[in-house]
Design a protein around this motif. Structure first.
Motif, PDB file in Angstrom:
ATOM      1  N   SER A   2     -20.926  34.992  24.761  1.00  0.00           N
ATOM      2  CA  SER A   2     -20.664  36.425  24.777  1.00  0.00           C
ATOM      3  C   SER A   2     -21.847  37.183  25.358  1.00  0.00           C
ATOM      4  N   GLU A   3     -21.572  38.390  25.833  1.00  0.00           N
ATOM      5  CA  GLU A   3     -22.645  39.227  26.364  1.00  0.00           C
ATOM      6  C   GLU A   3     -23.633  39.627  25.266  1.00  0.00           C
ATOM      7  N   GLN A   4     -23.129  39.785  24.031  1.00  0.00           N
ATOM      8  CA  GLN A   4     -24.010  40.149  22.919  1.00  0.00           C
ATOM      9  C   GLN A   4     -24.996  39.020  22.611  1.00  0.00           C
ATOM     10  N   THR A   5     -24.498  37.767  22.643  1.00  0.00           N
ATOM     11  CA  THR A   5     -25.377  36.619  22.404  1.00  0.00           C
ATOM     12  C   THR A   5     -26.418  36.504  23.503  1.00  0.00           C
ATOM     13  N   LEU A   7     -27.607  38.903  25.351  1.00  0.00           N
ATOM     14  CA  LEU A   7     -28.593  39.979  25.207  1.00  0.00           C
ATOM     15  C   LEU A   7     -29.583  39.656  24.091  1.00  0.00           C
ATOM     16  N   ALA A   8     -29.090  39.112  22.980  1.00  0.00           N
ATOM     17  CA  ALA A   8     -29.996  38.734  21.889  1.00  0.00           C
ATOM     18  C   ALA A   8     -30.978  37.665  22.349  1.00  0.00           C
ATOM     19  N   GLU A  11     -33.513  39.360  24.747  1.00  0.00           N
ATOM     20  CA  GLU A  11     -34.445  40.227  24.034  1.00  0.00           C
ATOM     21  C   GLU A  11     -35.491  39.406  23.287  1.00  0.00           C
ATOM     22  N   PRO A 118     -23.059  36.517  31.803  1.00  0.00           N
ATOM     23  CA  PRO A 118     -23.477  37.305  30.641  1.00  0.00           C
ATOM     24  C   PRO A 118     -24.979  37.528  30.578  1.00  0.00           C
ATOM     25  N   TYR A 119     -25.770  36.552  31.048  1.00  0.00           N
ATOM     26  CA  TYR A 119     -27.217  36.742  31.057  1.00  0.00           C
ATOM     27  C   TYR A 119     -27.628  37.822  32.053  1.00  0.00           C
ATOM     28  N   ALA A 122     -27.009  41.069  30.445  1.00  0.00           N
ATOM     29  CA  ALA A 122     -28.103  41.326  29.509  1.00  0.00           C
ATOM     30  C   ALA A 122     -29.365  41.763  30.244  1.00  0.00           C
ATOM     31  N   THR A 125     -29.151  45.320  31.417  1.00  0.00           N
ATOM     32  CA  THR A 125     -29.325  46.215  30.270  1.00  0.00           C
ATOM     33  C   THR A 125     -30.802  46.364  29.924  1.00  0.00           C
ATOM     34  N   THR A 138     -21.084  46.080  33.203  1.00  0.00           N
ATOM     35  CA  THR A 138     -19.832  45.390  32.897  1.00  0.00           C
ATOM     36  C   THR A 138     -19.880  43.955  33.384  1.00  0.00           C
TER      37      THR A 138
END
Length: 224
Positions: A2-5, A7-8, A11, A118-119, A122, A125, A138
Motif C-alpha cells: 500500500s501507499e501508506q506502508t 510512506l511509513a 519516512e 507506491p514508493y 511516498a 509526498t 496519485t
C-alpha cells in the motif's frame, strides 16, 4: 504494497541518521538547485538493502535518482514560469516529484503527480514537504484514460520501447484535445522525430545509475 506502508517505510529511512552509500540524503538537484530531493547515494545498494529487509522483490527505485529528462523539464519550467502559472498540471510518472515540484514553484494552480510505484508516491509526498509545496499525489496507471489538466509533463518516461508504445499515444491524445504537452528526453531512442518539435535543449549533469557520461544533452519537446 500500500501507499501508506511505502510512506511509513520511506519516512523511517529519512529519519534514520547515517551517511552510508545505501542511505537517503536530502540534496539539491544538480541542474535545478532550487529543488531539494531525498535521493540515494547509490540507488542500487539502497534497493538491495530494502529488498533484503522486506524479504521480497521491490520495484526498481527510479524515484531515488534524479534523471536527466526530468531535470531539463524542471529547469525549463522554472526558467519559463508562464508555462505553468495559474494552470492545472499533471506530471506523469513523477518519480522523485522534481518536475511536479518545479511546476508548483512556477505558480501552477494545482499540480497532480502520478506514479504507479507506491514508493514513488511516498517519495513525492516527502519531497513536496521538503520543498514546502502542495501537490496532489496519485498512484495507478493513467495511460488508458483522459487527461484532466491544462499542462501535461513527462520527464524521462520513454526509457524502453514497450513503455513508449503506450505513453506516446497517451501524450498525442492529450495534445489533440487541447492539452499542452511537454516531454523531457535525453534521446533514449524511442521518440518519433516526425511527431515532436524541439522547444529547448540543455546540457544536464547525470546522476542516474549506469551512465557513461557526466553530462547528457536533453531536449524538451512537444507533440505537433
Amino acid at each position: 504494497m500500500s501507499e501508506q506502508t511505502a510512506l511509513a517505510d520511506l519516512e523511517r529511512e529519512i529519519a534514520t541518521p547515517g551517511g552510508g552509500m545505501d542511505g537517503l540524503r536530502l540534496v539539491a538537484a544538480p541542474f535545478v538547485p532550487e529543488v531539494r530531493l531525498h535521493l540515494a547515494e547509490d540507488a542500487i545498494l539502497w534497493w538491495a538493502r530494502m529488498e533484503a529487509a522486506a524479504g521480497r522483490s521491490l520495484p526498481p527505485p527510479y524515484w531515488a535518482s534524479v534523471w536527466a529528462g526530468g531535470q531539463a523539464l524542471a529547469r525549463h519550467l522554472l526558467d519559463h514560469p508562464e508555462l505553468a502559472a495559474g494552470r492545472r498540471v499533471l506530471d506523469l510518472a513523477s518519480g522523485s516529484g522534481l518536475v511536479a515540484i518545479a511546476a508548483a514553484l512556477a505558480g501552477a494552480e494545482r499540480v497532480t503527480a502520478n506514479d504507479v510505484d507506491p514508493y514513488a508516491v511516498a517519495a513525492v509526498t516527502a519531497n513536496a514537504r521538503a520543498n514546502r509545496v502542495e501537490l496532489a499525489v496519485t498512484g495507478g496507471d493513467l495511460l488508458d484514460g483522459p487527461v484532466h489538466a491544462d499542462l501535461l509533463l513527462a520527464g524521462d518516461v520513454l526509457y524502453d520501447a514497450g513503455l513508449a508504445a503506450r505513453v506516446l499515444p497517451f501524450l498525442q491524445r492529450a495534445a489533440d484535445r487541447g492539452v499542452e504537452v511537454l516531454v523531457g528526453d535525453p534521446d533514449r531512442g524511442h521518440l518519433p522525430a516526425d511527431r515532436l518539435d524541439r522547444v529547448a535543449s540543455y546540457p544536464v549533469p547525470t546522476t542516474e545509475p549506469s551512465v557513461d557520461s557526466p553530462v547528457r544533452r536533453v531536449h524538451v519537446l512537444r507533440p505537433r
